[in-house]
Design an enzyme around this catalytic site. Structure first.
Site, PDB file in Angstrom:
ATOM      1  N   GLU A   1      -1.680  -9.278   3.241  1.00  0.00           N
ATOM      2  CA  GLU A   1      -1.297  -9.998   4.520  1.00  0.00           C
ATOM      3  C   GLU A   1      -2.825 -10.401   5.197  1.00  0.00           C
ATOM      4  O   GLU A   1      -3.110 -11.351   6.148  1.00  0.00           O
ATOM      5  CB  GLU A   1      -0.741  -9.197   5.630  1.00  0.00           C
ATOM      6  CG  GLU A   1      -1.550  -7.743   6.036  1.00  0.00           C
ATOM      7  CD  GLU A   1      -0.932  -6.437   4.971  1.00  0.00           C
ATOM      8  OE1 GLU A   1      -1.264  -5.452   5.402  1.00  0.00           O
ATOM      9  OE2 GLU A   1      -0.592  -6.860   3.843  1.00  0.00           O
TER      10      GLU A   1
ATOM     11  N   HIS B   1      -3.516  -5.236   0.573  1.00  0.00           N
ATOM     12  CA  HIS B   1      -2.989  -5.517   1.488  1.00  0.00           C
ATOM     13  C   HIS B   1      -2.918  -7.380   1.520  1.00  0.00           C
ATOM     14  O   HIS B   1      -3.967  -7.795   2.114  1.00  0.00           O
ATOM     15  CB  HIS B   1      -3.811  -5.193   2.714  1.00  0.00           C
ATOM     16  CG  HIS B   1      -3.498  -3.789   3.065  1.00  0.00           C
ATOM     17  ND1 HIS B   1      -2.407  -3.310   4.076  1.00  0.00           N
ATOM     18  CD2 HIS B   1      -3.891  -2.720   2.634  1.00  0.00           C
ATOM     19  CE1 HIS B   1      -2.562  -1.843   4.030  1.00  0.00           C
ATOM     20  NE2 HIS B   1      -3.481  -1.379   2.994  1.00  0.00           N
TER      21      HIS B   1
ATOM     22  N   CYS C   1       0.775  -1.206  -0.133  1.00  0.00           N
ATOM     23  CA  CYS C   1      -0.082  -0.190  -0.064  1.00  0.00           C
ATOM     24  C   CYS C   1       1.014   1.332  -0.041  1.00  0.00           C
ATOM     25  O   CYS C   1       1.550   1.597  -0.964  1.00  0.00           O
ATOM     26  CB  CYS C   1      -0.958   0.177   1.267  1.00  0.00           C
ATOM     27  SG  CYS C   1      -2.357   0.940   1.152  1.00  0.00           S
TER      28      CYS C   1
END
Length: 614
Positions: free
Chosen positions: A569, A567, A406
């Protein structure tokens, strides 16, 4: 069949590990073939976690539907391989808003609306409705719902929720509700003290709940004398007192609970043997459990350590980057390496710091220069930006593996424009809205006045471009590779989504693959500067479906220099590491070629036979 509930509450102190224990209980339940869902209750007045300071509350976790929720929902998804919704996070602000909106619509027929029974009834109705939402690939109603009550029992703000849960226990009926209370056993002068837990259990009973299990957080295993004392004065059997002592990693907690006979207790109290469980789910649960144990054991025996330097703004509280840390752990487990994260405040790398704090400055640069990989995660605001830019430049020039998430991707763009494209005043509109060359701009559809829930949020598609054939990241994402290694479609995410949360709709040369990842941003790369960057060698290999929004950048002739606007994750799982993180960590560990050759299979030194999926 009525839904069963497992409540996890906490006493003595907050931050005691309720989320990990709740997730670990879910793993045990899934290991015997049950379908599990989770709900988190947060007694704060915020509607959601979107505007909360990460240095106070930890990270804001984002779901498929764009919900900005408590970080514990990330634990649930990672451990249980489920996909939750924003409704699975209840806050005081959200439930009060719900009740007030109903009152304004006349739903209470002129009655005096009160905390009891109207708000407590609303909490029960919410839990019962959300507990029935399918959250896994079976698309079936869950068998059991784990409810975590945030904070500590006795807090003023949690009182209405405790009353609602007391009523829910009665409504659910016998053998349909189990309460696990997590408490602290401090050690003073080498003696395990039980008084805080005795007082906590007294508070819980005074509130109308009676714990079936007492999970005791402690630094060392409980002594038999401590267990017997707790059982005597808390009116439970010794086997209902569970020690949750410190272990090498949180992934050991499910096994720690299992070794203390928790599954038989769950079976007995909740009458789980009476539930009809499909044989394929029983087999799948057993396989998941064996894989979990093998993976954890292998990680303990790993010898080679890989240093990853995380250059961020909120490093003083590691939970600010919880999902990033967990994603790196998942990747390290897959690669059979130990992970060492160097937490580096980006301001320490800035030029001004060389004069004001030279010791800190040189220590920071020494840490950065000796790391095997550099990661710049997401964030907001101008503080520390120049330090991040210097870190990205070092990684690009010195051929150190780099992953920008990001903001980290935007940092790579600014650095490249300044250093390579000759645009010395390249800047982000977020940092300077009067800058002449804004290579990062505010997205036009996002409000500049309203802050809450206005960003580009949730699951979005990214299309790999025709110029992406060289990409290492695309090679790891390729649908053929994923399908070969046993990743099956997850119907709860998207009709074309894989279990990794990525979709592969087309894969021919003329139709590059499409992936789907979660987003949380309000700034983007300025498309006016993209041709200039491409001319100088920075290619955007992934864009949104319109082809106008830059999603992925990757440099040629670099071990691993990747930036992603999304993102990844948020979709990483214990048994299925995020692909960008896996590629990054493998490059830092020197085993990227092996990972790419074997796809989702394990590399040398990792668990044999583990596949990229559950």
């Amino acid at each position: 069949m009525a839904t069963k509930y497992l409540l996890v509450s906490g006493g003595v102190i907050s931050g005691i590990g309720k989320g990990v224990i709740a997730s670990s209980l879910g793993v045990l339940l899934k290991s015997i073939g049950l379908k599990v869902t989770s709900i988190k209750i947060d007694p704060y007045m915020n509607i959601d976690a979107g505007l909360m300071n990460p240095l106070e509350h930890g990270e804001c976790f984002v779901l498929d539907d764009g919900g900005e929720v408590d970080l514990d929902l990330g634990n649930y998804e990672r451990y249980l391989n489920i996909t939750l919704t924003r409704e699975h996070n209840i806050t005081t602000g959200k439930i009060y808003q719900h009740v007030i909106e109903r009152e304004r619509k006349g739903k209470y027929l002129g009655k005096t609306v009160q905390i009891v029974p109207h708000l407590t009834d609303a909490v029960q109705d919410w839990i019962q409705k959300v507990a029935a939402i399918p959250v896994d690939s079976t698309s079936e109603k869950p068998d059991i719902c784990i409810i975590e009550l945030g904070g500590t029992v006795g807090d003023i703000e949690s009182a209405p929720f405790i009353e609602a849960l007391r009523c829910l226990r009665r409504k659910a009926g016998q053998n349909n509700f189990l309460h696990c209370h997590v408490s602290l056993i401090p050690v003073i002068n080498d003696e395990q003290k039980t008084k805080p837990t005795q007082a906590a259990i007294k508070d819980v009973r005074h509130a109308g709940l009676s714990p079936d299990i007492i999970a005791c957080r402690c630094s060392l295993p409980l002594l038999k004398s401590t267990t017997d004392k707790l059982a005597m004065y808390c009116q439970v059997e010794p086997e209902q007192v569970i020690a949750v002592h410190d272990v090498p990693s949180t992934y050991h907690v499910p096994m720690l609970l299992e070794r203390q006979g928790l599954i038989p207790i769950l079976r007995e109290v909740l009458r789980l043997d009476a539930l009809p469980i499909a044989p394929p789910l029983v087999r799948s649960g057993a396989e998941i459990w064996e894989t979990w144990k093998t993976l954890t054991d292998t990680q303990d025996r790993a010898r080679e350590t890989v240093k990853i330097c995380l250059v961020g703004k909120y490093v003083s509280l590691h939970d600010s980057y919880l999902s990033v840390r967990k994603s790196l752990e998942h990747a390290s487990m897959r690669c059979g390496r130990k992970l060492e994260i160097i937490w580096l405040d980006s301001t320490d790398l800035e030029v001004a710091n060389e004069t004001t704090s030279p010791v800190t400055y040189h220590q920071a640069w020494h840490q950065l220069c000796t790391a095997s990989g550099i990661l710049v995660p997401g964030g907001f605001g101008h503080r520390g930006i120049e330090g991040m830019i210097r870190a990205a430049k070092w990684a690009r020039e010195k051929k150190v593996p780099y992953l920008g998430i990001c903001l980290g991707m935007q940092i790579a763009v600014i650095e490249f424009c300044r250093t390579i494209c000759g645009i010395e005043d390249a800047q982000s509109e977020e940092m300077d809205d009067s800058a002449k060359n804004k290579v990062i701009i505010h997205m036009p559809e996002v409000s500049k006045e309203t802050m809450g829930a206005v960003m580009r949020l949730g699951l979005r598609n990214t299309v790999f471009q025709k110029n992406s054939g060289f990409s290492k990241l695309r090679a790891l994402y390729e649908p053929e590779t994923m399908q070969t290694n046993g990743v099956l479609p997850e119907s709860n995410t998207s009709t074309t989504a894989t279990a990794d949360g990525e979709v592969a709709t087309k894969s021919s040369p003329s139709h590059p693959p499409v992936i789907s990842e979660r987003h949380r941003h309000k700034y983007e790369v300025n498309p006016e500067f993209v041709p200039t960057m491409a001319t100088h060698g920075l290619e955007f290999i992934g864009k949104d479906e319109s082809g106008e929004r830059m999603e992925i950048l990757e440099l040629r002739d670099h071990p691993w220099y990747v930036g992603v606007q999304y993102h990844p994750e948020y979709l990483s799982r214990v048994l299925r590491p995020s692909i960008p993180y896996l590629g990054f960590f493998a490059a830092a560990a020197g085993c990227l070629e092996e990972v790419m050759a074997k796809g989702a299979k394990t590399v040398k030194g990792a668990t044999k036979g583990l596949v990229n999926g559950v």
